[in-house]
Design an enzyme around this catalytic site. Sequence first.
Site, short mmCIF file in Angstrom:
data_model
loop_
_atom_site.label_atom_id
_atom_site.label_comp_id
_atom_site.label_asym_id
_atom_site.label_seq_id
_atom_site.Cartn_x
_atom_site.Cartn_y
_atom_site.Cartn_z
N ASN A 1 1.03 -1.16 0.12
CA ASN A 1 0.11 0.07 0.11
C ASN A 1 1.15 1.15 0.09
O ASN A 1 1.37 1.56 1.05
CB ASN A 1 -1.05 -0.14 1.30
CG ASN A 1 -1.47 1.32 1.53
OD1 ASN A 1 -1.71 2.02 0.59
ND2 ASN A 1 -2.17 1.65 2.59
N GLU B 1 -5.23 -5.49 10.48
CA GLU B 1 -4.26 -4.35 10.81
C GLU B 1 -4.75 -3.61 12.28
O GLU B 1 -5.31 -2.69 11.99
CB GLU B 1 -4.36 -3.42 9.81
CG GLU B 1 -3.89 -3.92 8.45
CD GLU B 1 -3.30 -3.06 7.28
OE1 GLU B 1 -2.07 -2.94 6.91
OE2 GLU B 1 -4.12 -1.91 7.20
N SER C 1 3.56 -2.40 9.99
CA SER C 1 4.96 -2.30 10.45
C SER C 1 5.73 -3.72 9.95
O SER C 1 6.55 -4.00 10.74
CB SER C 1 5.12 -1.85 12.02
OG SER C 1 4.72 -0.78 12.06
#
Length: 300
Positions: free
Chosen positions: A58, A212, A258
């Site tokens: 992304n 996420e 991350s």
Amino acid sequence: MAQRPLITARDLEGVESPVIPRGAILTPLARDLLRKRGIEPEVCGRPAAASDPLVVGNWKSHKTLPEARAFAEELRAAARPGGVALVICPPHTALATLADALRGVAEVGSQDISAHGEGAHTGEVAARHLVDAGCRFAIVGHSERRHAGETDALVGRKLRRALAAGLRPILCVGETAEERRAGRAESVVSRQLEVLGGLEPARLEQVLVAYEPRWAIGSGQTPTPDEVESMLAHASAALARGADPAAAQRVPVLYGGSVKPSNAAELLGLPSCGGALVGGAALKVASFLGIARAAPGASG
Ligand code: PEP
């Protein structure tokens, strides 16, 4: 096995010029409807993705067209692993360019999608235009969109628009730091997954879920592998409770937040992990491929 989008007559209702992605299966009623209207299905889009682990990049609001082209050239020239599917979600302006430049190397997806069809919706990018630009995937409900005010109801409408156009939605779910501290991570994720309720099994199978945790995005922090596994397994179980269990089993649940080459093997190797959604580390070919190479079953 490649997954092929299913187009039913209901998808075509009220759509003036349907765009049928290449490889799509049309139900007999859908075919009849098109024939009666004298419409030849317009073939566009890209072949369906395989069910390998997915590493989805992304790019958020990063990269100009020349920068996107340079990334594509570098990725094309690089030694890429087999057994892992690559997807890049660039800014809308680079979608068509990247779909061409990455053909045969990676699929392309959008970072968002309009909840509306074509029409008087200034600034919105409709599913039809994303398909036209070569997209195969569409992220819906990314935490940065939810932070900007998107509700579950809106995310659900976007998801259905994507599916109706033959795009595979990547539904992002995840709790805030505060919700986690309050012991509500599981219930938040279960609630966010409710937008999948009522989908026909063939539709559900086109969906990908990305867990996420919102506090892990762009922060350099990740939950422990045990915590990730527990949330991924929770998401899979919640999916199976709310839908056809066989179809729910075929929905990959990715982890995002991350992910980088140094933690990718640990996260991607978790039993319930179907791949990764990657932000910052997807901006450079070396780190993007470093993550892809860490996927279980990746070769070369
Ligand atoms: C994201 O944007 O979906 C994401 C996971 O970002 P990052 O990898 O930078 O945390």
